[in-house]
Design a protein around this motif. Structure first.
Motif, PDB file in Angstrom:
ATOM      1  N   ARG A  74       0.842  -1.180   0.000  1.00  0.00           N
ATOM      2  CA  ARG A  74       0.000   0.000   0.000  1.00  0.00           C
ATOM      3  C   ARG A  74       0.882   1.235   0.000  1.00  0.00           C
ATOM      4  O   ARG A  74       2.050   1.199   0.343  1.00  0.00           O
ATOM      5  N   GLN A  75       0.315   2.367  -0.385  1.00  0.00           N
ATOM      6  CA  GLN A  75       1.070   3.609  -0.435  1.00  0.00           C
ATOM      7  C   GLN A  75       1.305   4.137   0.970  1.00  0.00           C
ATOM      8  O   GLN A  75       0.441   4.074   1.830  1.00  0.00           O
ATOM      9  N   VAL A  76       2.504   4.673   1.173  1.00  0.00           N
ATOM     10  CA  VAL A  76       2.862   5.190   2.488  1.00  0.00           C
ATOM     11  C   VAL A  76       3.134   6.679   2.371  1.00  0.00           C
ATOM     12  O   VAL A  76       3.953   7.102   1.575  1.00  0.00           O
ATOM     13  N   SER A  77       2.455   7.484   3.135  1.00  0.00           N
ATOM     14  CA  SER A  77       2.677   8.921   3.109  1.00  0.00           C
ATOM     15  C   SER A  77       3.948   9.250   3.865  1.00  0.00           C
ATOM     16  O   SER A  77       4.450   8.460   4.648  1.00  0.00           O
ATOM     17  N   LEU A  78       4.466  10.465   3.612  1.00  0.00           N
ATOM     18  CA  LEU A  78       5.712  10.867   4.233  1.00  0.00           C
ATOM     19  C   LEU A  78       5.595  10.943   5.748  1.00  0.00           C
ATOM     20  O   LEU A  78       6.579  10.794   6.461  1.00  0.00           O
ATOM     21  N   ASP A  79       4.405  11.204   6.240  1.00  0.00           N
ATOM     22  CA  ASP A  79       4.231  11.374   7.676  1.00  0.00           C
ATOM     23  C   ASP A  79       3.781  10.098   8.377  1.00  0.00           C
ATOM     24  O   ASP A  79       3.558  10.094   9.584  1.00  0.00           O
ATOM     25  N   GLU A  80       3.626   9.017   7.636  1.00  0.00           N
ATOM     26  CA  GLU A  80       3.104   7.795   8.218  1.00  0.00           C
ATOM     27  C   GLU A  80       4.235   6.881   8.665  1.00  0.00           C
ATOM     28  O   GLU A  80       5.240   6.737   7.980  1.00  0.00           O
ATOM     29  N   THR A  81       4.069   6.270   9.808  1.00  0.00           N
ATOM     30  CA  THR A  81       5.050   5.346  10.345  1.00  0.00           C
ATOM     31  C   THR A  81       4.469   3.942  10.365  1.00  0.00           C
ATOM     32  O   THR A  81       3.412   3.721  10.925  1.00  0.00           O
ATOM     33  N   ILE A  82       5.180   3.005   9.739  1.00  0.00           N
ATOM     34  CA  ILE A  82       4.763   1.605   9.762  1.00  0.00           C
ATOM     35  C   ILE A  82       5.572   0.895  10.831  1.00  0.00           C
ATOM     36  O   ILE A  82       6.804   0.921  10.800  1.00  0.00           O
ATOM     37  N   VAL A  83       4.912   0.290  11.759  1.00  0.00           N
ATOM     38  CA  VAL A  83       5.572  -0.430  12.842  1.00  0.00           C
ATOM     39  C   VAL A  83       5.424  -1.923  12.588  1.00  0.00           C
ATOM     40  O   VAL A  83       4.320  -2.431  12.436  1.00  0.00           O
ATOM     41  N   TYR A  84       6.572  -2.618  12.526  1.00  0.00           N
ATOM     42  CA  TYR A  84       6.577  -4.062  12.322  1.00  0.00           C
ATOM     43  C   TYR A  84       6.846  -4.755  13.653  1.00  0.00           C
ATOM     44  O   TYR A  84       7.643  -4.274  14.469  1.00  0.00           O
ATOM     45  N   GLU A  85       6.184  -5.860  13.862  1.00  0.00           N
ATOM     46  CA  GLU A  85       6.344  -6.594  15.113  1.00  0.00           C
ATOM     47  C   GLU A  85       7.451  -7.630  14.950  1.00  0.00           C
ATOM     48  O   GLU A  85       7.333  -8.571  14.175  1.00  0.00           O
ATOM     49  N   GLY A  86       8.539  -7.429  15.690  1.00  0.00           N
ATOM     50  CA  GLY A  86       9.669  -8.353  15.629  1.00  0.00           C
ATOM     51  C   GLY A  86       9.649  -9.346  16.776  1.00  0.00           C
ATOM     52  O   GLY A  86       8.782  -9.281  17.659  1.00  0.00           O
ATOM     53  N   ILE A  87      10.600 -10.252  16.778  1.00  0.00           N
ATOM     54  CA  ILE A  87      10.688 -11.262  17.829  1.00  0.00           C
ATOM     55  C   ILE A  87      10.876 -10.611  19.193  1.00  0.00           C
ATOM     56  O   ILE A  87      10.299 -11.042  20.195  1.00  0.00           O
ATOM     57  N   TYR A  88      11.674  -9.543  19.238  1.00  0.00           N
ATOM     58  CA  TYR A  88      11.997  -8.897  20.517  1.00  0.00           C
ATOM     59  C   TYR A  88      11.348  -7.533  20.675  1.00  0.00           C
ATOM     60  O   TYR A  88      11.762  -6.757  21.533  1.00  0.00           O
ATOM     61  N   GLY A  89      10.355  -7.244  19.850  1.00  0.00           N
ATOM     62  CA  GLY A  89       9.663  -5.977  19.991  1.00  0.00           C
ATOM     63  C   GLY A  89       9.429  -5.300  18.653  1.00  0.00           C
ATOM     64  O   GLY A  89       9.872  -5.777  17.601  1.00  0.00           O
ATOM     65  N   PRO A  90       8.713  -4.180  18.640  1.00  0.00           N
ATOM     66  CA  PRO A  90       8.397  -3.474  17.402  1.00  0.00           C
ATOM     67  C   PRO A  90       9.610  -2.758  16.818  1.00  0.00           C
ATOM     68  O   PRO A  90      10.530  -2.370  17.543  1.00  0.00           O
TER      69      PRO A  90
END
Length: 276
Positions: A39-55
């Motif tokens: 999906r398109q991501v705006s300049l002000d948008e933050t995508i947080v990915y969930e990792g094994i030890y945290g986001p």
């Protein structure tokens, strides 16, 4: 299964990615557009990915380094294809003579591109990354030795000397072993068919030349396959999302912690897991 056991399995089973190791455990916001996202991501948008030890998130430096990693692969592939094309061009073709005169330059450019990618490659198991880099270094040293000590006195370029003297594969071979390791990692992590095929084609060509058990027709066929697969492999890297080549940054954060900090983090995550 304990969280410690889970993390060990995850780290040893996934050798994916490329970028840098974060030095702190802070979550860093992204202010860029991740290439290849669904999906398109705006300049002000933050995508947080969930990792094994945290986001974790992607930052501008991650994006630049992934692009450099992929550009190194493109440089290596393009240089190899141009240099190898000499084997398929007629001797009386005007371009053939020009390429033969500069084939060592393309070898240097390709080696440099591969070295850049191996410097930026992101592998959870540091020892494997260092081993690939060491192979690259040995290959560069062996290539330089072959050129200055053997090829130049014989009034030949490096590629010509290696073709005429199969035993010199022992000197330049580590460079291609490092390339084989890189494509093996890419094939294993992302299920790329072209990378998986290259894992076999590269050593087969070199061993066939070294042992003399492969005739020229077979070598040329495999060389053409190598050229085609390498171009597809390098080009398709730019169709992947940036985050794929970054990997799980939380793993690198965890690895950068002191032993007591790791233990505290694992206990915290285990408590959260139990509560949920």
């Amino acid at each position: 299964m304990s969280l410690q056991g889970l993390s060990t399995v995850a780290v040893t089973s996934r050798l994916c990615c490329s970028a840098r190791n974060p030095s702190t455990g802070r979550t860093i916001s992204v202010r860029c557009k991740a290439v290849g996202e669904n999906r398109q991501v705006s300049l002000d948008e933050t995508i947080v990915y969930e990792g094994i030890y945290g986001p974790w998130t992607v930052d501008d430096t991650d994006v630049r380094e992934v692009i450099l990693y992929r550009s190194g692969l493109v440089t290596a592939a393009a240089s190899f294809v141009v240099a190898a094309s000499v084997a398929f061009l007629p001797d009386n073709f005007s371009l053939s003579a020009a390429l033969k005169q500069n084939v060592d330059l393309f070898y240097v450019l390709g080696s440099g591109g591969l070295g850049l990618s191996l410097f930026l490659i992101h592998i959870y198991v540091t020892e494997i990354k260092r081993a690939l880099q060491a192979l690259w270094g040995l290959g560069v040293l062996g290539s330089a030795t072959t050129y200055f000590v053997l090829a130049q006195p014989a009034n030949k370029n490096l590629i010509e000397y290696v073709i005429d003297n199969p035993s010199s594969v022992w000197l330049v071979g580590p460079l291609f072993a490092a390339l084989t390791g890189l494509v093996f990692k890419e094939g294993l992590c992302y299920g790329k068919l072209e990378a998986g095929l290259l894992t076999f084609v590269i050593p087969i060509v070199l061993l066939g030349h070294l042992t003399g058990l492969m005739d020229d027709g077979v070598k040329l066929t495999l060389l053409a396959s190598w050229m085609t697969l390498f171009v597809i492999f390098a080009g398709r890297k730019f169709t992947q999302p940036i985050k794929d080549d970054i990997g799980d940054k939380s793993v690198f954060v965890f690895n950068s912690l002191r032993e007591d900090e790791r233990k505290a983090l694992l206990e915290k995550l285990e408590q959260q897991k139990t509560q949920n």
